[in-house]
Design a protein around this motif. Structure first.
Motif, short mmCIF file in Angstrom:
data_model
loop_
_atom_site.label_atom_id
_atom_site.label_comp_id
_atom_site.label_asym_id
_atom_site.label_seq_id
_atom_site.Cartn_x
_atom_site.Cartn_y
_atom_site.Cartn_z
N GLY A 8 0.79 -1.23 0.00
CA GLY A 8 0.00 0.00 0.00
C GLY A 8 0.82 1.27 0.00
O GLY A 8 0.28 2.35 0.30
N SER A 9 2.10 1.18 -0.35
CA SER A 9 2.93 2.39 -0.37
C SER A 9 2.82 3.10 -1.70
O SER A 9 2.89 2.48 -2.76
N PRO A 10 2.71 4.44 -1.69
CA PRO A 10 2.73 5.20 -2.95
C PRO A 10 4.06 5.09 -3.69
O PRO A 10 4.14 5.37 -4.88
N TYR A 39 0.73 -4.11 -6.25
CA TYR A 39 1.06 -2.74 -5.87
C TYR A 39 -0.19 -1.88 -6.08
O TYR A 39 -0.58 -1.60 -7.21
N LEU A 40 -0.80 -1.48 -4.98
CA LEU A 40 -2.08 -0.78 -5.05
C LEU A 40 -1.99 0.54 -5.80
O LEU A 40 -2.97 0.99 -6.40
N LYS A 41 -0.83 1.17 -5.79
CA LYS A 41 -0.68 2.46 -6.47
C LYS A 41 -0.86 2.33 -7.98
O LYS A 41 -1.16 3.32 -8.66
N ASN A 44 -6.60 0.89 -10.43
CA ASN A 44 -7.74 1.79 -10.37
C ASN A 44 -8.74 1.24 -9.36
O ASN A 44 -9.50 0.33 -9.66
N THR A 85 2.18 -1.96 4.52
CA THR A 85 1.84 -0.54 4.42
C THR A 85 2.81 0.32 5.23
O THR A 85 3.25 -0.08 6.31
N SER A 93 -1.72 3.52 5.03
CA SER A 93 -1.70 4.56 4.00
C SER A 93 -3.11 4.73 3.43
O SER A 93 -3.99 3.87 3.58
N LEU A 95 -3.94 4.54 0.33
CA LEU A 95 -4.13 3.49 -0.66
C LEU A 95 -4.61 2.20 0.00
O LEU A 95 -5.53 1.53 -0.49
N ASN A 98 -8.26 2.61 1.45
CA ASN A 98 -9.24 2.55 0.38
C ASN A 98 -9.48 1.11 -0.06
O ASN A 98 -10.62 0.67 -0.25
N PHE A 99 -8.39 0.36 -0.19
CA PHE A 99 -8.48 -1.05 -0.57
C PHE A 99 -9.24 -1.86 0.49
O PHE A 99 -10.13 -2.66 0.18
#
Length: 368
Positions: A8-10, A39-41, A44, A85, A93, A95, A98-99
């Motif tokens: 979950g890191s940007p 990688y969640l970043k 969408n 995260t 984070s 991200l 939200n997930f």
């Protein structure tokens, strides 16, 4: 066995989170598991609308058409889910939050008492029942993770999942420094060992957990260096100021140095101008022991000069007995370990200290 990891890191693959996660997953693979990192970043994933359609009109299916539907399917077929995260404002984070919000379709809407708490049980019986939490932060103390860990215990209860491993890393920013990779190799090896143990034993052993929980360095040392680094990053005027040296220039030695003063006087000969680039810095040596004295190195405009005396505004101060620094320079003592053992100390810019070997690359000045 399938291990599904969500980063979950940007920063994605360049994150400190991934620097812990990937050795852990490699250990799991070498123990026979199949692993995958999401990688969640890169995906969408829209915010949850709070409409509860996934609980009523289309049970288990979100009405939003984005990448989340694929992730929910993957979670159903994973044996272990890893949530990795960075710590943002004492929790996950944005991200990751939200997930996690969007995993609601995997839960049954009915409120059931389980033990002393009321929860939503999982909708599907084949959903993963084991989870791992990996997190890191720039703070030096472990208690900064307390709210995060408490939140995950509640989150796991709602998924009827067992949180089988927790890896928390304060001082995480040190893992970004290339010159510290060899010094921190013991930690990355412990993360690898943890991945192996989880697959083979179902948990991380106490011995490995104790290694993972060790501090990278004394807290006060870290705080001093971290604050100095932030000071160095704060915007200052780009106007070049004429430097008026306060010390006495040291002539270059004509033979191999045998004293600390000669060693410092010879550092300009070992200076790597290409590595320094446009660096502007002053390194002060506060020397005690057999050869007490004050010396400083001034780096500016691709050049390096050595002086005897005390600079009014150094970027880095190295407090060291003369015998200790001579032993380090000769390769008789590991420089980083000596600092950890309190044989010498520093005040100031952490990055500058980490770059020391890069800036002075000729034999006789290496502090590794």
């Amino acid at each position: 066995m399938k291990v599904l990891a969500f980063n979950g890191s940007p920063r994605g693959t360049h994150s400190n989170t991934d620097r812990i996660l990937q050795p852990f997953l490699k250990g799991a693979r070498d123990a026979g598991a199949e692993t995958e990192t999401i990688y969640l970043k890169d995906l969408n994933i829209r915010p949850c609308l709070g409409c509860f359609t996934c609980w009523t009109r289309t049970p288990g299916i979100c009405t939003q058409k984005d990448d989340m539907s694929l992730l929910l399917e993957k979670m159903r077929h994973a044996d272990i889910v890893v949530y990795a995260t960075p710590l943002y404002v004492f929790t996950v984070s944005g991200l990751m939050k939200n997930f996690m919000d969007r995993t609601i379709p995997l839960a049954d809407p009915h409120i059931i008492k389980q033990g002393e708490h009321y929860v939503h049980l999982p909708r599907y019986k084949d959903a993963a029942r084991r989870s791992v939490l990996i997190s890191n932060c720039g703070f030096p103390e472990r208690d900064n993770f307390s709210a995060l860990v408490d939140m995950f215990h509640h989150f796991m209860n709602n998924h009827d999942s067992n949180l089988v491993a927790i890896i928390l890393r304060p001082m995480g920013e040190l893992m970004r420094q290339p010159d510290l990779q060899s010094f921190l190799s013991w930690y990355f090896q412990a993360a690898y060992q943890a991945g192996q143990e989880l697959i083979k034993l179902g948990h991380i052993t106490r011995e490995t957990q104790a290694i993972l929980d060790r501090d990278f360095m004394p807290i006060e040392t870290y705080v001093t260096m971290a604050n100095a680094w932030w000071d160095s990053q704060i915007a200052v005027s780009n106007a070049e100021q004429e430097e008026i040296e306060t010390g006495r220039p040291l002539p270059h030695p004509t033979s191999m140095p045998t004293t600390l003063q000669e060693l410092i006087a010879g550092m300009p000969l070992a200076f790597n101008a290409q590595s320094a680039g446009d660096l502007q810095a002053v390194i002060q040596f506060d020397v005690s022991g057999r050869e007490p004295g004050q010396y400083y190195i001034h780096i500016a405009n691709g050049k390096c000069s050595a002086f005897e005396g005390k600079h009014p505004d150094p970027n880095l101060i190295i407090h060291t007995p003369s015998d200790i620094w001579l032993a380090i320079s000769r390769g008789e003592m590991d420089g980083m370990q000596a600092m950890m053992d309190g044989k010498y100390s520093i005040d100031g810019d952490l990055n500058l200290m980490i770059r020391f070997n890069e800036l002075f690359s000729v034999a006789g000045t290496d502090i590794k």
